[in-house]
Design a protein around this motif. Structure first.
Motif, PDB file in Angstrom:
ATOM      1  N   ALA A  10       0.855  -1.188   0.000  1.00  0.00           N
ATOM      2  CA  ALA A  10       0.000   0.000   0.000  1.00  0.00           C
ATOM      3  C   ALA A  10       0.888   1.233   0.000  1.00  0.00           C
ATOM      4  O   ALA A  10       1.850   1.319   0.759  1.00  0.00           O
ATOM      5  N   SER A  11       0.537   2.169  -0.852  1.00  0.00           N
ATOM      6  CA  SER A  11       1.281   3.418  -0.951  1.00  0.00           C
ATOM      7  C   SER A  11       0.551   4.498  -0.169  1.00  0.00           C
ATOM      8  O   SER A  11      -0.673   4.634  -0.271  1.00  0.00           O
ATOM      9  N   ASP A  12       1.304   5.210   0.628  1.00  0.00           N
ATOM     10  CA  ASP A  12       0.771   6.324   1.413  1.00  0.00           C
ATOM     11  C   ASP A  12       1.412   7.596   0.859  1.00  0.00           C
ATOM     12  O   ASP A  12       2.602   7.834   1.055  1.00  0.00           O
ATOM     13  N   ASN A  13       0.643   8.374   0.114  1.00  0.00           N
ATOM     14  CA  ASN A  13       1.152   9.596  -0.498  1.00  0.00           C
ATOM     15  C   ASN A  13       0.450  10.793   0.135  1.00  0.00           C
ATOM     16  O   ASN A  13      -0.734  10.716   0.471  1.00  0.00           O
ATOM     17  N   TYR A  14       1.176  11.880   0.258  1.00  0.00           N
ATOM     18  CA  TYR A  14       0.594  13.087   0.836  1.00  0.00           C
ATOM     19  C   TYR A  14      -0.654  13.493   0.062  1.00  0.00           C
ATOM     20  O   TYR A  14      -0.676  13.504  -1.158  1.00  0.00           O
ATOM     21  N   GLY A  15      -1.672  13.802   0.811  1.00  0.00           N
ATOM     22  CA  GLY A  15      -2.915  14.252   0.194  1.00  0.00           C
ATOM     23  C   GLY A  15      -3.805  13.138  -0.308  1.00  0.00           C
ATOM     24  O   GLY A  15      -4.852  13.402  -0.892  1.00  0.00           O
ATOM     25  N   PHE A  39      -4.373   5.725   1.847  1.00  0.00           N
ATOM     26  CA  PHE A  39      -3.633   4.527   1.431  1.00  0.00           C
ATOM     27  C   PHE A  39      -4.233   3.982   0.135  1.00  0.00           C
ATOM     28  O   PHE A  39      -5.452   3.884   0.008  1.00  0.00           O
ATOM     29  N   VAL A  40      -3.365   3.607  -0.802  1.00  0.00           N
ATOM     30  CA  VAL A  40      -3.837   2.934  -2.006  1.00  0.00           C
ATOM     31  C   VAL A  40      -3.157   1.570  -2.051  1.00  0.00           C
ATOM     32  O   VAL A  40      -1.925   1.489  -2.051  1.00  0.00           O
ATOM     33  N   PHE A  41      -3.964   0.540  -2.100  1.00  0.00           N
ATOM     34  CA  PHE A  41      -3.463  -0.826  -2.081  1.00  0.00           C
ATOM     35  C   PHE A  41      -3.293  -1.379  -3.496  1.00  0.00           C
ATOM     36  O   PHE A  41      -4.094  -1.087  -4.388  1.00  0.00           O
ATOM     37  N   GLY A  42      -2.275  -2.188  -3.659  1.00  0.00           N
ATOM     38  CA  GLY A  42      -2.150  -2.980  -4.873  1.00  0.00           C
ATOM     39  C   GLY A  42      -3.049  -4.197  -4.791  1.00  0.00           C
ATOM     40  O   GLY A  42      -3.607  -4.500  -3.719  1.00  0.00           O
ATOM     41  N   TYR A  59     -12.857  -0.969   4.274  1.00  0.00           N
ATOM     42  CA  TYR A  59     -12.442  -1.328   2.922  1.00  0.00           C
ATOM     43  C   TYR A  59     -13.317  -2.474   2.430  1.00  0.00           C
ATOM     44  O   TYR A  59     -13.865  -3.239   3.201  1.00  0.00           O
ATOM     45  N   ARG A  60     -13.354  -2.603   1.099  1.00  0.00           N
ATOM     46  CA  ARG A  60     -13.886  -3.830   0.530  1.00  0.00           C
ATOM     47  C   ARG A  60     -12.835  -4.424  -0.397  1.00  0.00           C
ATOM     48  O   ARG A  60     -12.012  -3.684  -0.981  1.00  0.00           O
ATOM     49  N   GLN A  61     -12.835  -5.747  -0.480  1.00  0.00           N
ATOM     50  CA  GLN A  61     -11.845  -6.434  -1.295  1.00  0.00           C
ATOM     51  C   GLN A  61     -12.564  -7.334  -2.264  1.00  0.00           C
ATOM     52  O   GLN A  61     -13.349  -8.190  -1.856  1.00  0.00           O
ATOM     53  N   ASP A  62     -12.289  -7.148  -3.537  1.00  0.00           N
ATOM     54  CA  ASP A  62     -12.881  -7.953  -4.594  1.00  0.00           C
ATOM     55  C   ASP A  62     -11.766  -8.614  -5.400  1.00  0.00           C
ATOM     56  O   ASP A  62     -10.674  -8.041  -5.520  1.00  0.00           O
ATOM     57  N   PRO A  63     -12.026  -9.784  -5.936  1.00  0.00           N
ATOM     58  CA  PRO A  63     -10.978 -10.518  -6.668  1.00  0.00           C
ATOM     59  C   PRO A  63     -10.323  -9.669  -7.750  1.00  0.00           C
ATOM     60  O   PRO A  63     -10.998  -9.013  -8.536  1.00  0.00           O
ATOM     61  N   GLY A  64      -8.996  -9.680  -7.770  1.00  0.00           N
ATOM     62  CA  GLY A  64      -8.246  -8.959  -8.789  1.00  0.00           C
ATOM     63  C   GLY A  64      -8.072  -7.478  -8.532  1.00  0.00           C
ATOM     64  O   GLY A  64      -7.374  -6.797  -9.285  1.00  0.00           O
ATOM     65  N   LEU A  65      -8.706  -6.993  -7.479  1.00  0.00           N
ATOM     66  CA  LEU A  65      -8.588  -5.567  -7.142  1.00  0.00           C
ATOM     67  C   LEU A  65      -7.921  -5.406  -5.798  1.00  0.00           C
ATOM     68  O   LEU A  65      -8.006  -6.294  -4.947  1.00  0.00           O
ATOM     69  N   GLY A  66      -7.266  -4.270  -5.595  1.00  0.00           N
ATOM     70  CA  GLY A  66      -6.732  -3.981  -4.273  1.00  0.00           C
ATOM     71  C   GLY A  66      -7.840  -3.608  -3.319  1.00  0.00           C
ATOM     72  O   GLY A  66      -8.974  -3.361  -3.728  1.00  0.00           O
ATOM     73  N   LEU A  67      -7.516  -3.551  -2.056  1.00  0.00           N
ATOM     74  CA  LEU A  67      -8.481  -3.061  -1.080  1.00  0.00           C
ATOM     75  C   LEU A  67      -8.902  -1.652  -1.470  1.00  0.00           C
ATOM     76  O   LEU A  67      -8.054  -0.802  -1.757  1.00  0.00           O
ATOM     77  N   ARG A  68     -10.205  -1.423  -1.492  1.00  0.00           N
ATOM     78  CA  ARG A  68     -10.711  -0.099  -1.867  1.00  0.00           C
ATOM     79  C   ARG A  68     -11.398   0.533  -0.667  1.00  0.00           C
ATOM     80  O   ARG A  68     -12.223  -0.098  -0.007  1.00  0.00           O
TER      81      ARG A  68
END
Lengths: 111, 114
Positions: A91-96, A99-102, B35-44
């Motif tokens: 997960a990337s934590d960027n200012y503003g 968290f964005v997860f892969g 968050y929700r997690q769906d197949p093929g996607l990251g946690l949203r």
């Protein structure tokens, strides 16, 4: 929304093999990069939180490196064991931004 | 150890039902997330909260609302469940500042909307 990518999507290795996978993240406004391990039927657990370019962290057989200038992090597992089987999330934590997860890398270690 | 507890591991609901997902943390964390997690996607990220009675929309808030009446409890509400809300829902919490910003997760609720 920023894009965080992980590769490969899934990986099968034999017990004892060493392996590594990649997380790519936006380098602009970077603050921190997180790695989590998510075993089936359990809670995701934090492995590392990394902030400094060139940083390397280690926890037992697992280590991670960080390149904030080019926007990637590697996770290494030395001598994989069946208990390492899990989905590894970055997960990337960027200012503003939040968290964005892969999408994760699913690792299966075969005995 | 930090403990984040989600009320249900599995939940089956019908389309149109109002659904409550509860999350409780025991470490006095300021921040809580759904968050929700769906197949093929990251946690949203659906919603998050930085304090009691505070809430902020995440990336996919449509069809959801939240409530944080007490610091330790963060509830996710599906006002009228739809089939596209079938998913794994994860609650998380953390506290601001350096390495402590790592997230602590619950074990998830697998929601099926029929």
């Amino acid at each position: 929304i920023l894009n965080v990518e992980q590769s490969p999507q899934s990986l099968h290795v034999q017990e004892g093999d060493s392996t590594n996978f990649t997380c790519s993240f936006p380098s602009s406004n970077f603050y921190a990069l997180h790695w989590y391990r998510w075993e089936t039927a359990k809670s995701p657990e934090a492995l590392f939180v990394m902030t400094l370019n060139g940083d390397e962290k280690k926890k037992g057989r697992i280590s991670a490196t960080l390149n904030t200038k080019e926007g990637y992090s590697y996770l290494y597992i030395k001598g994989s064991q069946p208990e390492d089987s899990a989905t590894y999330l970055c997960a990337s934590d960027n200012y503003g931004q939040n968290f964005v997860f892969g999408p994760g890398t699913r690792l299966s270690v075969l005995p | 150890d930090v403990k984040v507890t989600q009320s249900s591991r599995y939940l089956v609901k019908r389309t149109g039902e109002k659904v409550f997902l509860e999350c409780v943390q025991d470490m006095d964390h300021e921040n809580m997330f759904w968050y929700r997690q769906d197949p093929g996607l990251g946690l949203r990220l659906i919603y998050f909260s930085y304090d009691v009675k505070m809430k902020e929309k995440g990336d996919i808030p449509e069809g959801y609302s939240v409530s944080r009446e007490k610091k330790e409890r963060f509830s996710l509400i599906l006002e009228s469940a739809s089939t596209n809300q079938t998913s794994m829902y994860l609650c998380a919490s953390n506290t601001a500042g350096t390495d402590n910003e790592k997230l602590f997760f619950g074990s998830g609720t697998q929601l099926s909307v029929l």
